[in-house]
Write a protein that holds these residues in place. Structure first.
Motif, PDB file in Angstrom:
ATOM      1  N   PHE A  33     -21.629  19.489  -7.907  1.00 64.82           N
ATOM      2  CA  PHE A  33     -20.767  18.922  -8.949  1.00 64.82           C
ATOM      3  C   PHE A  33     -19.381  19.556  -8.920  1.00 64.82           C
ATOM      4  CE2 PHE A  33     -18.872  18.742 -13.160  1.00 64.82           C
ATOM      5  CZ  PHE A  33     -18.953  17.386 -13.416  1.00 64.82           C
ATOM      6  N   GLY A  34     -19.331  20.875  -8.746  1.00 64.71           N
ATOM      7  CA  GLY A  34     -18.045  21.563  -8.780  1.00 64.71           C
ATOM      8  C   GLY A  34     -17.129  21.168  -7.645  1.00 64.71           C
ATOM      9  N   GLY A 237     -24.489  26.847 -18.682  1.00 63.94           N
ATOM     10  CA  GLY A 237     -23.621  27.737 -17.912  1.00 63.94           C
ATOM     11  C   GLY A 237     -22.232  27.185 -17.727  1.00 63.94           C
ATOM     12  N   GLY A 238     -22.097  25.859 -17.710  1.00 60.04           N
ATOM     13  CA  GLY A 238     -20.799  25.230 -17.481  1.00 60.04           C
ATOM     14  C   GLY A 238     -20.842  24.417 -16.202  1.00 60.04           C
ATOM     15  N   MET A 239     -20.651  23.110 -16.297  1.00 54.20           N
ATOM     16  CA  MET A 239     -20.723  22.243 -15.126  1.00 54.20           C
ATOM     17  C   MET A 239     -19.732  22.704 -14.060  1.00 54.20           C
ATOM     18  SD  MET A 239     -23.059  19.932 -15.667  1.00 54.20           S
ATOM     19  CE  MET A 239     -22.724  18.584 -14.555  1.00 54.20           C
ATOM     20  N   MET A 243     -21.013  31.117 -10.738  1.00 55.80           N
ATOM     21  CA  MET A 243     -21.582  32.323 -11.351  1.00 55.80           C
ATOM     22  C   MET A 243     -22.272  31.993 -12.666  1.00 55.80           C
ATOM     23  SD  MET A 243     -22.280  35.460 -11.092  1.00 55.80           S
ATOM     24  CE  MET A 243     -21.299  36.012  -9.702  1.00 55.80           C
ATOM     25  N   GLY A 244     -21.723  31.023 -13.417  1.00 56.53           N
ATOM     26  CA  GLY A 244     -22.346  30.629 -14.677  1.00 56.53           C
ATOM     27  C   GLY A 244     -23.753  30.108 -14.475  1.00 56.53           C
ATOM     28  N   PHE A 287     -19.605  29.482 -19.295  1.00 57.57           N
ATOM     29  CA  PHE A 287     -18.704  29.934 -18.255  1.00 57.57           C
ATOM     30  C   PHE A 287     -17.786  28.825 -17.743  1.00 57.57           C
ATOM     31  CE2 PHE A 287     -22.468  32.597 -18.192  1.00 57.57           C
ATOM     32  CZ  PHE A 287     -21.954  33.885 -18.111  1.00 57.57           C
ATOM     33  N   GLY A 288     -17.888  27.644 -18.343  1.00 56.79           N
ATOM     34  CA  GLY A 288     -17.073  26.525 -17.885  1.00 56.79           C
ATOM     35  C   GLY A 288     -15.652  26.610 -18.406  1.00 56.79           C
ATOM     36  N   LYS A 289     -14.767  25.848 -17.767  1.00 56.83           N
ATOM     37  CA  LYS A 289     -13.358  25.816 -18.169  1.00 56.83           C
ATOM     38  C   LYS A 289     -13.112  24.641 -19.080  1.00 56.83           C
ATOM     39  CE  LYS A 289     -11.729  27.928 -13.864  1.00 56.83           C
ATOM     40  NZ  LYS A 289     -10.875  27.751 -12.659  1.00 56.83           N
ATOM     41  N   GLU A 290     -12.440  24.918 -20.209  1.00 55.98           N
ATOM     42  CA  GLU A 290     -12.087  23.839 -21.132  1.00 55.98           C
ATOM     43  C   GLU A 290     -11.070  22.921 -20.475  1.00 55.98           C
ATOM     44  OE1 GLU A 290     -13.418  23.319 -23.942  1.00 55.98           O
ATOM     45  OE2 GLU A 290     -14.404  25.177 -24.502  1.00 55.98           O
TER      46      GLU A 290
END
Length: 291
Positions: A33-34, A237-239, A243-244, A287-290
């Motif tokens: 996904f990342g 953890g955050g899509m 590390m998340g 741990f994801g970014k807004e």
């Protein structure tokens, strides 16, 4: 209810084993996904494929567990490359929902194919001879194979994180997804890099499947329930956070183990309760970014 310290520590250790599976599976999802922006719902089916390929190799050809620990991820990785080149490459610019529906359809096809051959009953897979038995760690007899699962998962997870976050290749991968034309100007084949990234992500799922074969009963449906939990891990953890996914997978495995001690009835839902709370407080994940 009073719980002895040895019983508590034992459950924590067993929770860490489950967390290792969550970590390595969610890592594969996060990589795909990342870097590709595809929600790969077929991850559970490819996890199952790794386990069944290992079982088939052992029972039909006498190939050892150690060989299949390398061969099964390679085979499934090649299968993933074909999926990316023939199907996924056409939907990258479309909404995420198209990728989700496509990979859901692939899941049904893969599981249906194996179920038509092996049914839904479990297939036994013996623990490798080298890892049979248990070791006395003071508060419990720790099965050697479960200890191996934790060590192997941690090594693969943190090696993957280092590759993507700390090396030049990882920098090319991240840049290629954000500005492919600029990266291509440096002579890098971005489409090939994307294809290999998907193949690597699904190879991680197959690696987890081989690890799981001696622990979880091998069946064509073994990935169904697990993948739902793993998606929850990725969301918490955050899509897209590498590390998340690792830290959340390990942490939620331990939380699930503790819940089985203090409130067993909630052990199957505690991960989803945590997901709801996290989404309410921080929709991008821990741990994801807004955006």
């Amino acid at each position: 209810m009073q719980i002895s310290l040895p019983a508590l520590l034992s459950q924590l250790l067993l929770g860490l084993v489950n967390g290792s599976f969550y970590a390595i599976l969610s890592l594969g999802l996060a990589v795909i996904f990342g870097l590709l922006n595809v929600i790969n719902f077929a991850h559970g089916a490819l996890f199952m494929m790794g386990a069944i390929l290992s079982w088939m190799a052992m029972n039909y050809f006498g190939i050892s567990y150690w060989v299949m620990l390398v061969a099964a991820p390679l085979i499934v990785g090649v299968f993933g490359v074909l999926i990316e080149r023939l199907l996924l490459r056409w939907i990258y610019k479309l909404d995420h929902l198209y990728g989700l529906l496509l990979t859901l359809g692939l899941t049904l096809l893969i599981e249906g194919a194996f179920r038509s051959v092996y049914g839904v009953s479990g297939l036994g897979y013996d623990t490798p001879e080298l890892l049979e038995g248990a070791t006395d760690v003071g508060f419990m007899m720790l099965p050697n194979y479960r200890a191996w699962v934790v060590v192997a998962s941690l090594v693969v997870c943190f090696a993957t994180w280092y590759l993507i976050e700390k090396t030049r290749l990882g920098a090319y991968l991240r840049a290629g997804t954000e500005n492919p034309r600029l990266v291509e100007a440096f002579g890098i084949n971005v489409p090939l890099m994307v294809t290999l990234t998907y193949g690597f992500g699904v190879a991680l799922a197959a690696f987890a499947g081989v690890l799981a074969a001696p622990v979880i009963q091998v069946t064509p449906l073994m990935g169904q329930n697990l993948i739902i939990v793993v998606f929850a891990v990725v969301v918490i953890g955050g899509m897209g956070s590498i590390m998340g996914s690792i830290l959340t997978g390990l942490g939620l495995g331990i939380v699930e183990g503790l819940t089985k001690v203090f409130y067993p009835e909630a052990s199957s839902t505690v991960v989803f309760l945590i997901m709801v709370v996290v989404l309410l407080v921080r929709p991008a994940g821990l741990f994801g970014k807004e955006t």
